[in-house]
Design an enzyme around this catalytic site. Structure first.
Site: not given
Length: 285
Positions: A7-9, A42, A212, A236, A238
């Site tokens: 994931d990124l954020d 996302g 995802k 998170s 998601n």
């Protein structure tokens, strides 16, 4: 390990919205060992490419919460756009209720002309209700939202519909908890949509087949990689769909409790090179 999806954020990106050198080196080490490293976010794919442009990082990108998959060279491999009727229903309601929203298409993040004003109005309401409230964290959250690349303002959601754009993801953002709750209640029973949240102040909508998790499975099959030998790293809600399908999972120390509860491994925070720490752990399995 065959594949690692990150994931990124809140995960690969630190609180300054940057990717640390230690994380970059860990990704490249894994790639040198034959591990397929994938970004699963996302965000829009073009925003990810912009983030990576000066870093010499080349990975597959699962974007828009699984609605698109792009090759390392940026070309599209797979996409699952939302139905036009659903896009119309969602955007019409969000605009009517005064939400700040972002709609991701192939080329841009489409958002209202008065986007910043919408969030400033909410901040002013909070400030008026309690003048002593410290708004630093909320203002930082707004700045982070606007730090993405590829924004294109629209006068109305009808402009998006009329141009027959493929819309992959719609994000609604608000600092008002009751407003977010009403949005969640509004869309939670839409059978054609996936409803997730990627941060404290938002909810996001995609096609019901877009997640995802589905994208990680599809990519593992395409690359002939074992999903049982795939690891995912996130923070998170998601990210839960990919954590439920992968053989291994790591939760950031700053992750939601729901994420920590289902993960095999807890790594350090996103400000402490948690991704590099998790990659090192998985590479030793």
């Amino acid at each position: 390990m065959d594949m690692i999806a990150i994931d990124l954020d809140g995960t690969l990106l630190n609180s300054a919205n940057e990717i640390s050198q230690n994380n970059i080196e860990a990704i490249k080490r894994a790639q040198s060992k034959g591990v397929e490293v994938v970004i699963a976010t996302g965000r829009a794919s073009f925003d990810v490419r912009n983030l990576f442009s000066a870093l010499d990082l080349h990975t597959w990108v699962i974007a828009a919460n699984g609605a698109t998959i792009h090759h390392p060279d940026g070309t599209l491999f797979s996409s699952t756009p939302m139905e036009k009727a659903d896009v119309t229903d969602v955007l019409e309601w969000l605009e009517e209720k005064g939400f700040y929203y972002e709609a991701i298409d192939d080329e841009a993040i489409l958002t209202p002309q008065n986007a910043r004003e919408l969030l400033n109005i909410e901040l002013d309401r909070i400030r008026s209700a309690n003048p002593k409230t410290d708004l630093t964290k909320l203002e930082k959250a707004a700045q982070k939202q606007f730090s993405q690349s590829g924004f294109s303002p629209v006068d109305s959601y009808k402009e998006i519909i009329d141009k027959h754009r493929n819309v992959y993801n719609i994000l609604a953002f608000s600092f008002e908890e009751e407003k977010l709750r009403k949005g969640w209640e509004k869309f939670k029973d839409y059978t054609d949509l996936t409803l997730v949240s990627s941060a404290n102040h938002n909810f996001e909508l995609e096609h019901r087949l877009a997640s995802k998790g589905n994208a990680v499975v599809k990519l593992a099959q395409q690359l002939n990689r074992s999903i049982e030998r795939t690891a995912v790293i996130g923070d998170s809600l998601n990210d839960l769909s990919m954590m439920s399908v992968a053989g291994y999972s790591a939760a950031m120390e700053n992750a939601k409790e729901e994420v920590k509860e289902i993960c095999h491994f807890h790594t350090k925070t996103n400000d402490e090179d948690g991704v590099a720490h998790a990659i090192a752990h998985f590479m030793n399995l």
